[in-house]
Design a protein around this motif. Structure first.
Motif, PDB file in Angstrom:
ATOM      1  N   TRP A   1       0.917  -1.125   0.064  1.00 47.80           N
ATOM      2  CA  TRP A   1      -0.146   0.030   0.157  1.00 47.80           C
ATOM      3  C   TRP A   1       0.900   1.320  -0.066  1.00 47.80           C
ATOM      4  O   TRP A   1       0.767   2.169  -0.482  1.00 47.80           O
ATOM      5  CB  TRP A   1      -0.793  -0.028   1.255  1.00 47.80           C
TER       6      TRP A   1
ATOM      7  N   ILE B   1      -5.508   1.356   7.533  1.00 45.83           N
ATOM      8  CA  ILE B   1      -5.968   1.089   6.319  1.00 45.83           C
ATOM      9  C   ILE B   1      -5.263   0.081   5.819  1.00 45.83           C
ATOM     10  O   ILE B   1      -5.521  -1.000   5.086  1.00 45.83           O
ATOM     11  CB  ILE B   1      -5.871   2.232   5.394  1.00 45.83           C
TER      12      ILE B   1
ATOM     13  N   GLU C   1      -5.940  -3.486   7.169  1.00 44.65           N
ATOM     14  CA  GLU C   1      -7.392  -4.079   6.901  1.00 44.65           C
ATOM     15  C   GLU C   1      -7.096  -4.375   5.352  1.00 44.65           C
ATOM     16  O   GLU C   1      -8.177  -4.966   4.944  1.00 44.65           O
ATOM     17  CB  GLU C   1      -8.218  -2.985   7.148  1.00 44.65           C
ATOM     18  N   ALA C   2      -6.149  -4.235   4.550  1.00 44.94           N
ATOM     19  CA  ALA C   2      -6.333  -4.401   3.199  1.00 44.94           C
ATOM     20  C   ALA C   2      -6.109  -5.904   2.984  1.00 44.94           C
ATOM     21  O   ALA C   2      -5.449  -6.516   3.642  1.00 44.94           O
ATOM     22  CB  ALA C   2      -4.956  -3.576   2.434  1.00 44.94           C
TER      23      ALA C   2
ATOM     24  N   ALA D   1     -11.229   3.073   0.453  1.00 43.94           N
ATOM     25  CA  ALA D   1     -10.255   3.250   1.521  1.00 43.94           C
ATOM     26  C   ALA D   1      -9.945   4.376   1.796  1.00 43.94           C
ATOM     27  O   ALA D   1      -9.537   4.748   3.116  1.00 43.94           O
ATOM     28  CB  ALA D   1      -9.168   2.111   1.408  1.00 43.94           C
TER      29      ALA D   1
END
Length: 330
Positions: free
Chosen positions: A158, A206, A209-210, A277
């Motif tokens: 990310w 974030i 939780e990806a 997101a």
């Protein structure tokens, strides 16, 4: 969010290399589009509520919220805009930003002491998880930003996705923070209380939780040709200063169609997940804080990234649904 990410990742990149820099002198993508593509872009943007404008006000029962859509990056064209927004902010009881200098300092302190928060410490690295062609493209893109490939292989996908969304010509630390920093500093100087809308570690949440496979899809799609990336970046700046924020959002989808070798269906799905997101989920988290501040103060000033304001799930629509009357200021 981009400013936060580039600042965080630069802490890690600085461990190994000095980033290369190139001038962002490519033409903007708008100038390379056909008349039909520009018409389609305008039609897509017309469907986005509150897509034109970066300054709005919301009124309810004698209380007023001023909302400014900002750009988190420095640009000399922002000088006049800063002067105008500072004038509008004057006299506010409270100023809300995505993140204040207090949260930024906490982020730097924690990530400097615990860089493993941004790294994959267990299991195979990205070189092992990606096909050879994608890894070669990622290595080249990382090196262009001063990040050694061996190091990039251990960075959470990310973080790389967001870092690679900016061209190599961008300063490695995101510059001076753009309008956000200037406005919060002015607010502090004027005695206006300054607060953050979210904790400093929101991005880490974030990331945690990806979905792993979705992260890799996003990473693959972020590896656009450098020329295309610079053109898109420059077009985004042009549209921002023209206050055509809906077109920025529409351009994200349209540029996927214009990128060579991209599976369009996959690209649209990945873009939708990223928006969920980074935009819509955060909008929903912010709205109760914005509304509570608006109800508690006669005048509240809110400055967030411009893309958070428009759209059916944007902050402005959320205020409208809560009974606030949203209009552009005179």
């Amino acid at each position: 969010m981009l400013r936060r990410l580039t600042a965080a990742l630069s802490l890690l990149a600085a461990l190994a290399a000095q980033p290369a820099a190139a001038a962002c002198d490519a033409p903007d993508l708008l100038s390379t589009m056909s008349a039909g593509e520009r018409d389609r872009l305008a039609a897509m943007a017309a469907e986005i509520p509150y897509g034109d404008g970066i300054l709005w006000r919301a009124d309810k029962d004698g209380h007023r919220i001023i909302l400014a859509g900002t750009m988190h990056l420095p640009d000399p064209r922002s000088d006049a805009l800063f002067t105008h927004l500072a004038r509008v902010m004057h006299g506010s009881d409270l100023a809300l930003f995505e993140m204040t200098r207090t949260e930024e300092a906490e982020m730097r302190e924690v990530l400097t002491a615990e860089p493993e928060r941004m790294l994959v410490t267990d299991g195979p690295d990205l070189e092992a998880r990606l096909d050879a062609e994608t890894w070669a493209a990622l290595s080249a893109a990382a090196e262009a930003r001063g990040i050694p490939p061996a190091f990039a292989a251990r960075v959470e996908p990310w973080f790389l996705v967001l870092t690679l969304s900016a061209p190599p010509c961008l300063p490695p630390d995101g510059g001076d923070g753009g309008l956000d920093h200037r406005l919060m500093d002015r607010a502090t100087a004027e005695g206006i209380e300054v607060r953050a809308l979210e904790p400093w570690d929101t991005l880490l949440r974030i990331v945690a939780e990806a979905d792993d496979s979705q992260e890799l899809d996003m990473l693959r799609l972020s590896l656009q040709p450098p020329e295309m990336q610079q053109q898109l970046f420059n077009a985004t700046l042009e549209l921002y200063f023209d206050e055509r924020i809906g077109e920025i959002m529409a351009l994200t989808a349209l540029s996927a169609e214009m990128s060579p070798g991209i599976d369009l269906e996959e690209a649209l799905a990945v873009n939708a997940a990223a928006e969920e997101a980074l935009l819509y989920g955060r909008n929903e988290d912010w709205l109760p804080h914005i509304i509570a501040a608006g109800e508690a103060n006669a005048k509240t000033f809110v400055a967030v990234g411009a893309a958070h304001l428009p759209g059916e799930r944007g902050v402005l629509r959320g205020l409208e649904a809560a009974g606030w009357t949203v209009t552009p200021p005179p």
